[in-house]
Design a protein around this motif. Structure first.
Motif, PDB file in Angstrom:
ATOM      1  N   MET A 140       0.826  -1.207   0.000  1.00  0.00           N
ATOM      2  CA  MET A 140       0.000   0.000   0.000  1.00  0.00           C
ATOM      3  C   MET A 140       0.865   1.263   0.000  1.00  0.00           C
ATOM      4  O   MET A 140       0.593   2.211  -0.754  1.00  0.00           O
ATOM      5  CB  MET A 140      -0.919  -0.006   1.215  1.00  0.00           C
ATOM      6  N   LEU A 141       1.916   1.243   0.818  1.00  0.00           N
ATOM      7  CA  LEU A 141       2.787   2.417   0.842  1.00  0.00           C
ATOM      8  C   LEU A 141       3.510   2.601  -0.486  1.00  0.00           C
ATOM      9  O   LEU A 141       3.706   3.729  -0.959  1.00  0.00           O
ATOM     10  CB  LEU A 141       3.801   2.286   1.977  1.00  0.00           C
ATOM     11  N   THR A 143       1.055   4.053  -2.953  1.00  0.00           N
ATOM     12  CA  THR A 143       0.812   5.474  -2.682  1.00  0.00           C
ATOM     13  C   THR A 143       1.996   6.322  -3.124  1.00  0.00           C
ATOM     14  O   THR A 143       1.833   7.374  -3.764  1.00  0.00           O
ATOM     15  CB  THR A 143       0.537   5.676  -1.181  1.00  0.00           C
ATOM     16  N   ASP A 196      -4.641   4.108   3.338  1.00  0.00           N
ATOM     17  CA  ASP A 196      -3.540   3.552   4.138  1.00  0.00           C
ATOM     18  C   ASP A 196      -3.730   3.870   5.616  1.00  0.00           C
ATOM     19  O   ASP A 196      -3.582   2.994   6.488  1.00  0.00           O
ATOM     20  CB  ASP A 196      -2.218   4.117   3.654  1.00  0.00           C
TER      21      ASP A 196
END
Length: 726
Positions: free
Chosen positions: A165-166, A169, A202
């Motif tokens: 997810m990071l 992003t 997130d």
């Protein structure tokens, strides 16, 4: 071979040094390359300009000589270049003077119209296919991230999913910055929006899945922290890529709920919530000056929304909260109004100029409304104190205002005072009505006549409305006092009638000013309400008296101001007053009702009588109303006095119509007299002997037959004589 000194010498265009018109030799003084050729070109241009100036002067001289009117101021001569003196214009013989004619008025000089603005209008912004594709792509990416967090979280490790997810992003944010450097604006904004949404996902997933023990943090604090993280990231990325609009927009939107989230849940329903909403509105207005132009409308909309929430919260606290909460909300609204009035006058904040009067009145009304509610929660004396304060504010505003410039308080402050006074008066009046405290309310309403009268005298703009309020306020006070038992119905009605008469006096005094009609309408309303109020006690004599007072005042106003419709209404009012008075007294004589009506009809047709108009349109209706019912009454219930009076009146009308040559009184009088005679003698006809009846009938027929032609001619003459009457 020609020597250089024999060539023509021309001045250098730069320094004026004579140079030879040959070759590309530079100027010996300033070093201008090819100075001779440049001087030759400049000389030719000067010669052309000189010729044009000569032609212009010649044409103007010819036009001046041919113009028949007086010559105006001559236009300034054409300025020729200093390097080439302009020769004198060639004289043109003047045209012969035209014959003497009347001098025409001076014609305004013709000026050419400015060229039309051919700037193409700005193209309409439409949604392009690229924007649609980018928007759908960003939406699908965010939806995939949500699905990954919701469904795939248990299949993979927590660290792996957090890393994915990071990474996603960061990739979206990095790609947005890369697109910004390449000038791909649509791609840049779409990726920035996707990166912001992924960052929010997130942060939400980190708490939902218990990353680093975040599930132990409360929802409201973590939401506030998440919003602050979004604000910080968006501001940082916005400084790196200043062309991206999404980053400051995301920071602005993420910052809005933070103050409310930091408060306890139960505090939002109190004064703290009002303070937060008003503070956010002020902060958004301040940010309007710092944000880029594309984001200023968003900040203005947010400021309006938060201001509406704050005002609504303060009003609700005054409606259903405790006294301390209401007073705190009033103080907050007053402070917000003090900040908003000067801020909203700055067009940089509002985007377009707003009316200072509207802003000040609205701010004052909000503060007055909240103040009235707070006073209402402060005990029985609160509404009365609020009414007194409203009167003081209104009186002070009127005294400080006026036709001259205000010295002292700013006009905006005065408008705010007036708005607060009106709102405070309405709120306190409603509170006193709900508590059925009619006595104090009547006194306050009566006292409101003073500021209204002052406004009518000192403030020309408010004169019409203030005149109506000053005249109707005593009426409302009398009705409230009667409702509270302080005045009887007849006394209240008499006071209303006197106010109505005073209103017609004011209308007479102010004719033909705009407030004349307002005063006349107020007088009519007061008179009608007076009659209705007194009729509740069945005091018909008092009703007739009150209607008579108002009717006389209205009639005087109609005569002085030449208002015929008002005069007719006044006459009708007086007739109705007389009918009510005699009906209430139990009078059953027909003449008590017909004679006032006949008098009213005569008064109504006085203009036609003065110009000797047709009798049936002038005195005919009045004569018929006065005599015909009495004639029927004589036949139905004969009395000696009525019979004598009716016959005398009929004979008088016949004589009057004959002498004045008026048809209506003659016909009505003769008809009534004949009707009464026939009706009175008819019952005695069967009592005569039969032979006498037969003989009388025969003699009548013989006389008619012997004098038939003569009687026929006389009958025609009589009909013609009656028909020619007016």
């Amino acid at each position: 071979m020609v020597s250089p000194s024999a060539l023509p010498q021309l001045p250098c265009p730069v320094c004026g040094t004579p140079v030879a018109d040959s070759g590309a030799a530079p100027c010996p003084a300033c070093g201008l390359p090819a100075a001779g050729r440049a001087a030759h070109v400049v000389g030719r241009i000067n010669a052309t300009l000189t010729g044009l100036a000569r032609d212009r002067e010649a044409l103007l001289a010819t036009l001046r000589a041919a113009a028949p009117g007086p010559a105006g101021a001559a236009p300034p001569p054409f300025a020729s270049p200093a390097s080439a003196p302009v020769p004198a214009p060639v004289p043109v013989p003047a045209a012969p003077a035209p014959p003497a004619e009347p001098v025409a008025p001076a014609v305004r000089p013709w000026h050419p119209l400015p060229p039309p603005d051919r700037t193409p209008p700005p193209p309409r912004r439409r949604l392009t296919p690229q924007q649609v594709l980018l928007g759908l792509g960003a939406l699908l990416v965010v939806a995939g991230a949500l699905a990954f967090v919701a469904l795939g979280w248990t299949r993979f490790g927590l660290v792996f999913q957090a890393t994915v997810m990071l990474t996603g992003t960061a990739a979206a944010c990095t790609a947005s910055a890369f697109a910004a450097r390449r000038g791909l604006r649509a791609t840049e904004e779409a990726l920035a929006a996707a990166g912001t949404a992924l960052l929010a996902v997130d942060l939400g997933a980190a708490r939902a899945r218990g990353l680093l023990g975040l599930d132990q943090v409360g929802l409201r604090p973590w939401t506030a922290v998440s919003c602050l993280v979004v604000v910080a990231v968006a501001l940082g990325l916005g400084r790196l890529t200043r062309s991206t609009v999404t980053w400051p927009l995301a920071a602005l939107l993420a910052l809005q709920p933070v103050p409310a989230l930091l408060l306890p849940g139960d505090a939002l329903a109190g004064p703290a919530g009002v303070a937060v909403a008003l503070g956010l509105a002020a902060a958004d207005l301040a940010l309007v000056l710092a944000l880029r132009p594309a984001l200023r409308p968003v900040a203005r909309v947010l400021a309006v929304l938060w201001a509406a929430v704050g005002v609504l919260g303060g009003v609700l606290l005054g409606q259903g909260g405790s006294a301390p909460e209401a007073w705190t909300a009033t103080a907050l609204l007053a402070a917000a109004a003090a900040v908003a009035v000067p801020a909203l006058r700055d067009h940089r904040v509002t985007g377009r100029p707003l009316s200072a009067r509207t802003v000040a009145l609205a701010a004052g009304a909000v503060v007055g409304l909240s103040l009235g509610q707070s006073l209402g929660l402060s005990g029985p004396a609160g509404p009365v104190l609020g009414g007194v304060l409203a009167l003081l504010l209104g009186t002070a505003g009127v005294l400080l205002a006026g036709p001259q410039a205000v010295r002292g308080p700013h006009p905006t402050v005065l408008r705010a005072l007036v708005g607060a006074a009106v709102a405070l008066a309405l709120v306190t009046g409603q509170q006193l009505l709900d508590a059925e405290r009619f006595g104090p309310l009547a006194l306050l309403v009566l006292a409101g006549t003073l500021p209204a009268a002052l406004a009518a005298v000192r403030v020309p703009v408010l004169r019409s409305g203030a005149t109506g309020i000053a005249l109707l306020a005593p009426c409302a006070a009398a009705l409230l006092a009667q409702e509270g038992g302080l005045l009887s119905a007849t006394t209240a009605g008499l006071l209303l009638a006197l106010v109505g008469a005073a209103a017609f006096a004011v209308a007479t005094w102010r004719a033909p000013a705009p407030e004349e009609r307002v005063a006349a309408v107020a007088g009519a309303v007061a008179g009608a309400v007076a009659g209705l109020t007194t009729s509740a006690d069945a005091a018909w004599g008092q009703v007739g008296l009150q209607l008579g007072v108002v009717g006389v005042a209205a009639g005087c106003y109609a005569v002085v101001a030449s208002r015929r419709p008002v005069g007719l209404l006044a006459v009708a009012d007086l007739v109705l007053a007389s009918w009510i008075a005699v009906g209430g007294a139990g009078v059953q004589t027909p003449e008590a009702y017909t004679l006032p009506a006949a008098a009213g009809l005569l008064v109504a047709v006085l203009p036609r009588l003065q110009v000797r108009g047709p009798s049936w349109a002038a005195e005919g209706p009045a004569v018929a109303v006065a005599l015909v019912p009495s004639a029927f009454a004589v036949v139905a219930g004969p009395t000696a006095l009525r019979l004598v009076l009716v016959v005398a009146a009929a004979v008088a009308l016949v004589v009057l119509g004959t002498l004045t040559h008026r048809q209506a009184p003659f016909v009505v009088g003769a008809g009534a007299l004949a009707f009464v005679v026939v009706a009175r003698l008819g019952p005695y006809a069967p009592l005569l002997p039969r032979w006498l009846t037969l003989a009388a009938a025969g003699l009548v027929l013989l006389v008619l037959g012997a004098t038939y032609e003569r009687r026929r001619q006389q009958a025609r003459e009589a009909v013609a004589w009656v028909a020619q009457m007016g």
